[in-house]
Scaffold this motif. Structure first.
Motif, mmCIF file in Angstrom:
data_model
loop_
_atom_site.group_PDB
_atom_site.id
_atom_site.type_symbol
_atom_site.label_atom_id
_atom_site.label_comp_id
_atom_site.label_asym_id
_atom_site.label_seq_id
_atom_site.Cartn_x
_atom_site.Cartn_y
_atom_site.Cartn_z
ATOM 1 N N TYR A 116 0.948 -1.151 -0.152
ATOM 2 C CA TYR A 116 -0.023 -0.173 0.195
ATOM 3 C C TYR A 116 1.008 1.160 0.106
ATOM 4 O O TYR A 116 1.828 1.400 1.019
ATOM 5 N N PRO A 117 0.755 2.137 -1.085
ATOM 6 C CA PRO A 117 1.648 3.133 -0.909
ATOM 7 C C PRO A 117 1.552 4.036 0.126
ATOM 8 O O PRO A 117 0.414 4.373 0.590
ATOM 9 N N LEU A 118 2.469 4.969 0.330
ATOM 10 C CA LEU A 118 2.659 5.649 1.780
ATOM 11 C C LEU A 118 1.468 7.048 1.437
ATOM 12 O O LEU A 118 0.704 7.409 2.333
ATOM 13 N N GLN A 119 1.274 7.479 0.320
ATOM 14 C CA GLN A 119 0.388 8.464 -0.124
ATOM 15 C C GLN A 119 -0.943 8.045 -0.256
ATOM 16 O O GLN A 119 -1.826 8.817 -0.445
ATOM 17 N N GLY A 120 -1.178 6.789 -0.389
ATOM 18 C CA GLY A 120 -2.577 6.434 -0.426
ATOM 19 C C GLY A 120 -3.098 6.319 -1.789
ATOM 20 O O GLY A 120 -2.128 6.437 -2.632
ATOM 21 N N ARG A 151 -7.556 10.347 0.620
ATOM 22 C CA ARG A 151 -7.631 11.853 1.335
ATOM 23 C C ARG A 151 -8.223 12.827 0.374
ATOM 24 O O ARG A 151 -8.288 13.995 0.961
#
Lengths: 166, 188, 416
Positions: free
Chosen positions: A147-151, A155
């Motif tokens: 899962y990427p850090l920035q989602g 958001r």
């Protein structure tokens, strides 16, 4: 303080071929998933490990020498003798289930819910296994390594209020 | 026709009078979520004493406030709450975005933190810093007071409220066209 | 007819085992939404309370309103950068978080700090403990109507902010520690300010004691409210002042002495009542013990370097070494260049400190390079908030704020 020899002997009595290691004063034992409940009960009732310090999980995707996808970590402490022991249980991606520790320690309740929320590990026998930190409609498990850090844009997914709309 | 005024009478525009009243009685609503909230508390506490600038009446009910201070990061789960509280506040209202997290997301460029509340609600004043010092927040409040004095109007033109009222009135006046009885005082 | 009534009575008297409660049994309960934006939650958490009149029948916590992905960030920032994030975790006592994080990193690396660094870390973490307890107890007072008490407490917090500003330049997001040492050495001005604080603070503490300890209203509202027994405290993983107020004597500073705590003479403050008053009193007493520790540490502050030497290849060398020796220059560049840094073992470890709120530990998985593979924080607030529904059941609505305040829930640590 690392676990004493008596504790390790008691563990070996129920688990033949127990893997233990020590690193900077931490005693770690690898427990198969089937005998986790038995080992936890033994440690609590016979060896006085009355404090469940933490339950957490590590996603070993792309980790060198990884044994399985997820590794659950149980940190236990004995408040009388200050012994500590770390239990590690490996579960695979296809069947991420593990017996719950809530019958033994009430404090495991939220810790296990957080692991479920972040990694999607299902705790069998947990009284109330729901998402705890993320909204209920969230679908991903964010602490998994894929899962990427920035989602994935969650958001930004909200209506915009402008001044004229009040 | 010249009117002779006594010396103790000041002539001003009604807009300026209203703005002067508004700017000196800001009632903040502390939307304190994280670390900046502690600095917000410090601003109100004894050393920095926000009361000197007439903005110390913290009210936790949005319906009593006209200045929202968003102090701290706002995350996915919190943003609907923030928007709802903003909508509950009465006009005229202003918003200060305190700290880097509220303004831009700050160090938290992660999956769940909103990257700046101004993407979703209007913001009047940004305070940089992580967290800003109380002096900075006080400066922001003084600047906001200046802004209110400079731009404030009774009709709320600076918020685009006039346009909104126009559209509202148009909607209400529709029945007149269709022959319904004339409403004499629809003006707000 | 009478037979029917009898069977009905029997059915009401003995509902089938394991059946969910009937709807009409709970019909008369009120549901009250408490938070997430409420002055007594201090930050952001939400409670759904089920009320029978004024009595709380059940409380369902709903958290995550400040979940910002701290642990995910820990996998993307290197060991020195992540300290800025730990500041924002428990923002009432950021220094303690810094010390906890780098304590865990240094355990993973197998580093032994210099004596001066250890002493300075002890001083700042004890000052952090004082400032945490001041705010926590001040907030308990504030929520229960004692506003003056809060102002007294906050004024002393400003003095501690000043000390931290002297030593690291920031009021309360300090980021003071570094791998293998500290950001800066303490200056004589720091020592002077700490000494001035040590002289002034006991007087305020006495004032605070006098303000609340015999205050009838305060006492009535905290005594016997939210009782946690010793067995429950252990079974529910409570640590820190909350467990100690219930009779648990565990304090990591004594039981597993880290840093230089072995050198100091201090007591572990315990109570047995386990109610809100006991938690308040334990915190007040702990501040006095912290003062003792700071006094001993500042008077016996060892001289010498604060960072481990450049041969360890972890802490930045001093500027004098960078400018005058080739080893210092190489070491400096190795550390500040991206993807160089230092090497950590391919291992996992857990290290904890006694933070003001309880056992604050980090479980770090290293995978060889300069960022952690997993940086798990063991958050005391999270574990303590799980106890809240148990504590509040049966009390009145107005006790909710008393119990919440005495648990000292910090939302950023709660949700991370």
């Amino acid at each position: 303080m690392p676990a004493t020899n008596e504790t390790l002997t008691a563990l070996e009595a129920v688990l033949q071929g127990l893997e233990t290691s020590e690193f900077r004063g931490d005693t770690r034992a690898t427990v198969p998933r089937e005998s986790l409940a038995e080992v936890l009960r033994l440690l609590r009732d016979r060896r006085g490990f009355d404090l469940l310090v933490d339950v957490t999980c590590v996603d070993y995707l792309n980790y060198r020498d990884a044994r399985d996808r997820f590794g659950l970590v149980y940190l236990l402490a004995n408040t009388t003798t200050n012994e500590r022991i770390t239990l590690r249980v490996y579960v695979g991606e296809s069947d991420p289930t593990i017996p719950s520790a809530v019958p033994l320690w009430e404090g495991a309740n939220w810790l296990e819910r957080e692991v479920y929320d972040m990694f999607g590990i299902v705790f069998e026998g947990h009284p109330d296994l729901r998402r705890i930190l993320l909204p209920d409609e969230f679908t991903a498990f964010p602490l998994r390594k894929d899962y990427p850090l920035q989602g994935r844009g969650e958001r930004h997914n909200f209506p915009v209020l402008r001044r004229e709309e009040g | 026709m010249a009117i002779e005024l006594p010396e103790n009478v000041v002539v001003s525009k009604l807009d300026e009078l209203a703005s002067w009243c508004r700017k000196n009685s800001l009632w903040p609503m502390p939307f304190a979520t994280a670390c900046c909230g502690i600095e917000l508390m410090a601003t109100g506490a004894s050393r920095h004493d926000l009361a000197r600038f007439g903005a110390e009446v913290f009210r936790f009910s949005p319906r009593q406030c006209d200045l929202m201070i968003v102090a701290g990061r706002v995350v996915m789960k919190m943003l609907p709450v923030l928007q709802r509280i903003w909508q509950q506040m009465l006009e005229p209202k202003w918003c200060i975005s305190m700290g880097a997290c509220a303004s831009t997301g700050g160090v938290f460029d992660t999956y769940c933190v909103v990257q700046g509340i101004d993407r979703f609600i209007p913001v009047d004043m940004y305070v940089p810093g992580c967290p800003p010092r109380p002096e900075q927040l006080i400066q922001a409040i003084i600047d906001l007071q200046d802004k209110i004095q400079r731009e404030g109007t009774i009709t709320g033109r600076e918020f685009g409220l006039a346009a909104r009222q126009q559209t509202k009135r148009a909607l209400v006046e529709l029945p007149i066209i269709s022959g319904a009885p004339v409403l004499s005082s629809i003006t707000r | 007819m009478s037979e029917t009534i009898n069977t009905l009575d029997a059915a009401i008297a003995a509902p089938p085992a394991g059946a969910p409660p009937q709807l009409d049994e709970q019909d008369y309960l009120w549901t009250l939404n408490f938070g997430p934006q409420h002055p007594a939650t201090h930050t952001t958490l939400r409670l759904v309370l089920k009320l029978d009149g004024e009595r709380v029948v059940d409380a369902i916590p709903d958290i995550g309103y400040l979940h910002s992905g701290f642990e995910k960030l820990g996998e993307h920032l290197d060991y020195n950068q992540y300290v800025t994030i730990t500041d924002r975790m428990n923002y009432i006592s950021p220094m303690a978080n810094n010390v906890a994080w780098h304590g865990a990193v240094e355990k993973l690396l197998g580093l032994e700090l210099t004596p001066r660094a250890k002493y300075l870390r002890v001083i700042v973490s004890e000052l952090a403990r004082i400032s945490d307890h001041l705010l926590c107890n001040g907030a308990v007072g504030l929520d229960l109507g004692a506003f003056t008490f809060f102002l007294y407490a906050f004024n002393q917090r400003e003095a501690i902010y000043d000390i931290f500003e002297t030593v690291c330049g920031a009021r309360f997001t300090n980021s003071y520690t570094r791998v293998g040492g500290l950001m800066h050495d303490a200056t004589p001005l720091f020592v002077e300010k700490v000494r001035a604080f040590l002289r002034a603070f006991p007087k305020t503490l006495d004032d605070m004691d006098r303000l609340l300890n015999r205050n009838r209203i305060f006492m009535d509202r905290v005594k016997g409210v939210g009782i946690l027994t010793k067995e429950e405290a252990n079974g529910r993983s409570c640590t820190g002042p909350i467990a100690r107020a219930s009779g648990v004597t565990r304090d990591l500073r004594k039981d597993e002495p880290y840093l230089a705590y072995r050198d100091f003479d201090f007591n572990v403050c315990c109570a047995t009542a386990g109610d809100c008053l006991a938690r308040y009193l334990v915190r007040m007493a702990e501040m006095r013990e912290s003062l003792k520790i700071v006094t001993q540490a500042i008077e016996n502050l060892p001289s010498g370097p604060v960072n481990v030497g450049i041969d360890q290849r972890t802490a930045l060398p001093q500027k004098r070494q960078v400018y005058s020796t080739i080893e210092g220059l190489i070491s400096h560049f190795e550390l500040v260049m991206s993807n160089r840094g230092f090497e950590v073992p391919h291992e996992e470890t857990y290290a904890a400190i006694e933070s003001p709120n309880g056992e604050l530990g980090f479980y770090i998985v290293g995978d060889g390079n300069d960022t952690a593979y997993r940086a798990r924080c063991r958050p005391p607030s999270y574990i303590h908030f799980a106890v809240f529904p148990h504590l509040i059941r049966g009390h009145t609505l107005s006790d909710v704020v008393a119990v919440l305040g005495s648990l000292n829930i910090i939302a950023a640590e709660l949700d991370r």
